[in-house]
Each structure stands twice: as structure tokens, then as C-alpha cells.
Design an enzyme around this catalytic site. Structure first.
Site, short mmCIF file in Angstrom:
data_model
loop_
_atom_site.label_atom_id
_atom_site.label_comp_id
_atom_site.label_asym_id
_atom_site.label_seq_id
_atom_site.Cartn_x
_atom_site.Cartn_y
_atom_site.Cartn_z
N ASN A 13 0.88 -1.04 0.14
CA ASN A 13 0.04 -0.01 0.01
C ASN A 13 0.82 1.39 -0.05
O ASN A 13 1.59 1.28 0.96
CB ASN A 13 -1.03 0.00 1.21
CG ASN A 13 -2.00 1.02 1.21
OD1 ASN A 13 -1.72 2.14 0.94
ND2 ASN A 13 -3.20 0.97 1.73
N ARG A 17 3.39 18.53 1.04
CA ARG A 17 4.23 19.88 0.66
C ARG A 17 3.85 20.08 -0.63
O ARG A 17 3.99 21.39 -1.10
CB ARG A 17 5.86 19.33 0.34
CG ARG A 17 6.74 20.38 0.02
CD ARG A 17 7.02 21.17 0.98
NE ARG A 17 7.94 22.22 0.67
CZ ARG A 17 9.41 22.16 1.11
NH1 ARG A 17 9.69 21.11 1.69
NH2 ARG A 17 10.15 23.02 0.46
N HIS A 63 -5.69 3.39 -1.71
CA HIS A 63 -7.11 3.65 -0.91
C HIS A 63 -7.32 5.18 -1.51
O HIS A 63 -7.03 6.29 -0.46
CB HIS A 63 -7.13 3.42 0.49
CG HIS A 63 -8.34 3.55 1.07
ND1 HIS A 63 -8.89 2.66 2.31
CD2 HIS A 63 -9.37 4.21 0.78
CE1 HIS A 63 -9.92 3.11 2.34
NE2 HIS A 63 -10.58 3.95 1.63
N GLU A 66 -8.84 0.17 -2.58
CA GLU A 66 -10.01 0.30 -1.48
C GLU A 66 -10.65 1.36 -1.74
O GLU A 66 -10.09 2.51 -2.08
CB GLU A 66 -9.03 0.02 -0.22
CG GLU A 66 -8.18 -1.12 -0.16
CD GLU A 66 -7.36 -1.05 1.08
OE1 GLU A 66 -6.54 -2.35 1.26
OE2 GLU A 66 -6.96 0.01 1.79
N THR A 97 -8.44 6.27 9.54
CA THR A 97 -8.06 5.05 8.86
C THR A 97 -9.12 4.16 8.85
O THR A 97 -9.91 4.26 9.67
CB THR A 97 -6.56 4.52 9.32
OG1 THR A 97 -6.28 3.54 8.48
CG2 THR A 97 -6.85 3.91 10.87
N HIS A 110 -4.00 -4.36 7.88
CA HIS A 110 -4.02 -3.27 8.64
C HIS A 110 -2.99 -3.57 9.80
O HIS A 110 -3.18 -4.43 10.82
CB HIS A 110 -5.34 -3.05 9.20
CG HIS A 110 -5.55 -1.43 9.75
ND1 HIS A 110 -5.04 -1.08 10.93
CD2 HIS A 110 -6.12 -0.41 8.86
CE1 HIS A 110 -5.33 0.28 10.68
NE2 HIS A 110 -6.03 0.60 9.47
N ASP A 111 -1.82 -2.71 9.85
CA ASP A 111 -0.95 -2.74 11.12
C ASP A 111 -0.13 -4.02 11.24
O ASP A 111 0.62 -4.27 12.10
CB ASP A 111 -1.69 -2.42 12.49
CG ASP A 111 -2.19 -0.88 12.59
OD1 ASP A 111 -1.76 -0.10 11.73
OD2 ASP A 111 -3.22 -0.80 13.35
N HIS A 129 1.51 1.01 6.09
CA HIS A 129 2.11 2.10 7.06
C HIS A 129 3.45 1.58 7.63
O HIS A 129 4.47 2.09 7.61
CB HIS A 129 1.15 2.25 8.17
CG HIS A 129 1.47 3.33 9.13
ND1 HIS A 129 1.19 4.61 8.88
CD2 HIS A 129 2.13 3.05 10.49
CE1 HIS A 129 1.80 5.18 10.24
NE2 HIS A 129 2.16 4.34 10.92
#
Length: 250
Positions: free
Chosen positions: A8, A19, A44, A74, A111, A202-203, A226
Site C-alpha cells: 500500500n 508539501r 485507497h 480500496e 484510517t 492493517h497494522d 504504514h
């Protein structure tokens, strides 16, 4: 069975958007991951355009096609179109991803943190599943560990579920992951008994992924962003992706 790794790249877009301009380049990051052997790219795009945006999708789809890997998009199928966001179905009509993962997140959510449930009227969700399947997409539904009535998810035409692994990751960090792991494993077994493939995400991280795959049976794909992007800040994309591939191949 080897589990496939989809990277991801949303967090690369978050840094770019903070920025303005084009740096860091999302396509370059995706390319580095694919050159290291990743099996796919996940994005996503959200209506608020805070990370991946609609304009990112065509070049990422071209890149995925060039490597012969899957693009997984997603999103919430019920989020209405607005300026800069034509809606999830319209985005998928444009680039025809191999997989679309439907997630019931709201506009203001930081999230994704919960999945669909199937113990109520699923008429509207069934219509969405059919619309994405008509595009030739594999349809995966984001679900909580422990979700019930998975046979109804299969009956509406979904191909897979993605188990939300945030609770497992939190329990792992606290050294008390056994109950969370067993709940994920039970959910996977019930999904498979209903004829659904199982993804997870996820995580997940280098620290907790191996234990998860050792216990949860026959996970087809993990999507990791992440933690992987954070780890790559220290070790680079090539080394980080290769480490994950070694874990998923065990």
C-alpha cells in the site's frame, strides 16, 4: 502456501501531498517495490484527497500491468462523488483493477477501523458487489475478526474477505495476542467454508506478520502500507520488501 504481498503506497502520497508537487513520487515508490518482487500494489483513494488521488491511478495501473501484477483499489462504495473524486465505481471503471476491496469507512475517518456486517439488510451492498464484479474485478469485503453470517457475503457475490488485523496488531504489541489470533483464524476458517478467499491487512509489520501467518490458515494476500513505508525509511524499499517476501514465503 505462499501468501502474496501487496504494498500500500498511500503513505508516500501523504508525504507528497503535505508539501505539494510531485515528490516523493508515488510511481517511483511503487516501481521500487515491484522491482523488489512485490506481488501487487494497493491504494485507497479517499474523497478528501489526503493521500492517493484519482490522477495517481492510471499510471499505477499501467505500472502494475507492465509487471503483470495486481492493482488493488480500496474504498467506500457508498461515498458520493464530488469535485476531485468521481466515486469508487467510476475510478474502477477507468482503470479496471484486478481487485477492489470495499471498506465501510466514513469521510472523516483517520484510517479504516471496522468492517462490514452481514446480520442486517445487505441489499445495497449486494448491488455494489454486483456492479464491481461486472467490471471484471475480484471483490473483497473488509470485515472485523469474529464477523458472523459470512455465508451471506458469499451469497451476494463477494469473492474474498479482508480480515481487519488492527486488533491483532495491538494485542501483539501488548504481548497478549493469542485470543486475537484465534479469532482471526476462526474467521478465516468460516470464510473459507463459505467459499470465500481470505486476505488480511492493517497494522501488519515485520514483527507480527510471521506469527499471524503461522496461525491463520491459507491467507491469500496481505496488504501492508504504514509499517512497510516506515521501515523503508531506514532500510530502503528493496531490502524491506524482500524481508516481507521472506516472511510470506515461509
Amino acid at each position: 502456501m505462499s501468501t502474496r504481498l501487496s504494498v500500500n503506497v498511500n503513505k508516500v502520497a501523504v508525504l507528497r501531498n503535505s508539501r505539494g508537487g510531485r515528490d516523493p513520487d508515488v510511481q517511483a515508490a511503487a516501481l521500487a517495490c515491484l522491482e523488489a518482487g512485490a506481488h501487487g500494489i494497493t491504494v485507497h483513494p479517499r474523497p478528501d484527497r489526503r493521500h492517493i488521488v484519482a490522477e495517481d491511478l492510471p499510471p499505477l495501473a499501467t505500472l502494475a500491468a507492465r509487471f503483470g501484477v495486481e492493482l488493488n483499489i480500496e474504498g467506500n462504495p457508498f461515498a458520493p462523488p464530488r469535485t476531485g473524486y468521481p466515486g469508487l465505481l467510476a475510478l474502477c471503471e477507468q482503470v479496471r483493477p484486478a481487485q477492489v476491496t470495499l471498506v465501510p469507512d466514513g469521510d472523516g475517518q483517520l484510517t479504516s477501523d471496522h468492517g462490514f456486517v452481514f446480520d442486517r439488510d445487505t441489499t445495497a451492498l449486494s448491488a455494489q458487489v454486483a456492479a464491481f464484479a461486472a467490471l471484471g474485478c475480484r471483490v473483497s469485503l473488509f470485515v472485523d475478526p469474529g464477523v458472523q453470517d459470512l455465508d451471506r457475503a458469499a451469497a451476494m457475490g463477494a469473492h474474498r474477505v479482508e480480515i481487519y488485523t488492527g486488533p491483532y496488531a495491538g494485542a501483539f504489541a501488548d504481548g497478549r495476542e493469542e485470543a486475537a489470533l484465534e479469532q482471526c483464524a476462526d474467521t478465516a476458517r468460516r470464510a473459507q467454508a463459505a467459499g470465500l478467499g481470505v486476505n488480511a491487512g492493517h497494522d501488519l509489520s515485520q514483527a507480527n506478520l510471521g506469527r499471524f501467518l503461522d496461525v491463520v490458515p491459507d491467507v491469500l494476500e496481505v496488504s501492508i502500507g504504514h509499517a512497510l513505508i516506515g521501515e523503508a525509511l531506514y532500510d530502503g524499499f528493496d531490502a524491506t520488501v524482500r524481508t516481507y517476501l521472506a516472511i510470506t514465503a515461509r
